[in-house]
Write a protein that holds these residues in place. Structure first.
Motif, PDB file in Angstrom:
ATOM      1  N   HIS A   1       5.182  -1.030 -13.305  1.00  0.00           N
ATOM      2  CA  HIS A   1       4.219  -1.353 -12.248  1.00  0.00           C
ATOM      3  C   HIS A   1       3.005  -0.432 -12.269  1.00  0.00           C
ATOM      4  CE1 HIS A   1       7.990  -3.138 -10.714  1.00  0.00           C
ATOM      5  NE2 HIS A   1       7.167  -4.123 -10.429  1.00  0.00           N
TER       6      HIS A   1
ATOM      7  N   GLY B   1      -8.774   2.444  -5.719  1.00  0.00           N
ATOM      8  CA  GLY B   1      -7.719   2.705  -4.765  1.00  0.00           C
ATOM      9  C   GLY B   1      -8.220   2.814  -3.332  1.00  0.00           C
TER      10      GLY B   1
ATOM     11  N   LEU C   1      -2.258   0.095 -11.928  1.00  0.00           N
ATOM     12  CA  LEU C   1      -2.952   1.108 -11.136  1.00  0.00           C
ATOM     13  C   LEU C   1      -4.104   1.769 -11.879  1.00  0.00           C
ATOM     14  CD1 LEU C   1       0.077   2.913  -9.474  1.00  0.00           C
ATOM     15  CD2 LEU C   1      -1.388   1.161  -8.482  1.00  0.00           C
TER      16      LEU C   1
ATOM     17  N   LYS D   1       3.842   1.578  -1.251  1.00  0.00           N
ATOM     18  CA  LYS D   1       4.430   1.663  -2.578  1.00  0.00           C
ATOM     19  C   LYS D   1       3.400   2.193  -3.590  1.00  0.00           C
ATOM     20  CE  LYS D   1       6.855  -1.474  -5.704  1.00  0.00           C
ATOM     21  NZ  LYS D   1       7.310  -2.836  -5.869  1.00  0.00           N
ATOM     22  N   GLU D   2       2.171   1.670  -3.530  1.00  0.00           N
ATOM     23  CA  GLU D   2       1.114   2.123  -4.432  1.00  0.00           C
ATOM     24  C   GLU D   2       0.754   3.586  -4.167  1.00  0.00           C
ATOM     25  OE1 GLU D   2      -2.153  -0.567  -3.959  1.00  0.00           O
ATOM     26  OE2 GLU D   2      -1.207  -2.117  -5.203  1.00  0.00           O
ATOM     27  N   TYR D   3       0.715   3.960  -2.903  1.00  0.00           N
ATOM     28  CA  TYR D   3       0.387   5.341  -2.563  1.00  0.00           C
ATOM     29  C   TYR D   3       1.428   6.302  -3.141  1.00  0.00           C
ATOM     30  CZ  TYR D   3      -0.911   9.476   0.058  1.00  0.00           C
ATOM     31  OH  TYR D   3      -1.284  10.744   0.397  1.00  0.00           O
TER      32      TYR D   3
ATOM     33  N   TRP E   1       0.825  -1.210   0.000  1.00  0.00           N
ATOM     34  CA  TRP E   1       0.000   0.000   0.000  1.00  0.00           C
ATOM     35  C   TRP E   1       0.860   1.261   0.000  1.00  0.00           C
ATOM     36  CZ3 TRP E   1      -4.210  -1.604   4.066  1.00  0.00           C
ATOM     37  CH2 TRP E   1      -5.218  -2.327   3.416  1.00  0.00           C
TER      38      TRP E   1
END
Length: 141
Positions: free
Chosen positions: A126, A135, A130, A86-88, A84
């Motif tokens: 990556h 999200g 997304l 990393k995605e944020y 999370w």
């Protein structure tokens, strides 16, 4: 979920395992978000992060919400929080670019300029995942 936060029905058992990695169900992710909110409200957050032992508290909270869960603090919760973060970071970088926005109704990226999206995707492969995925990390704070 019932009024006590317990998972009802077959959805609690829908979990995929791919190449030795655990895929979380939406119910499990939502439960972890609720547990994270609870540990913050209970004082487990400090100035520089969380106090030692907070992941065990998350594990206990997950077991209250989903009694049949096999999720444990390490590696599952630790790994999910890492993903999370990393995605944020990736979403924050994307949203700072002109031509990419956020739709708060769908909790998804809105691509206004395909050229900007293509250059971002080529710079970081990556990013591809997304675009079409809601999200949790932004929707819930």
């Amino acid at each position: 979920m019932d009024t006590f936060g317990n998972v009802m029905g077959q959805d609690a058992d829908r979990v995929k395992f791919v190449r030795g990695r655990r895929s979380w169900s939406k119910i499990e992710e939502d439960a972890l978000i609720m547990c994270l909110t609870n540990v913050v409200n209970e004082g487990w957050k400090s100035e520089n992060g969380f106090k030692a032992g907070f992941q065990r508290e998350l594990e206990k909270g997950m077991r209250k919400i989903i009694p049949s869960t096999d999720i444990v603090a390490n590696p599952h919760i630790n790994s999910k929080i890492h993903v999370w973060k990393k995605e944020y970071g990736a979403l924050s970088d994307l949203l700072s670019k002109s031509g990419i926005g956020w739709n708060s109704t769908t909790s998804m990226l809105e691509i206004e300029d395909e050229g900007v999206w293509d250059s971002c995707r080529q710079a970081d492969p990556h990013m591809k995942g997304l675009r079409l995925r809601p999200g949790h990390i932004i929707r819930n704070g």
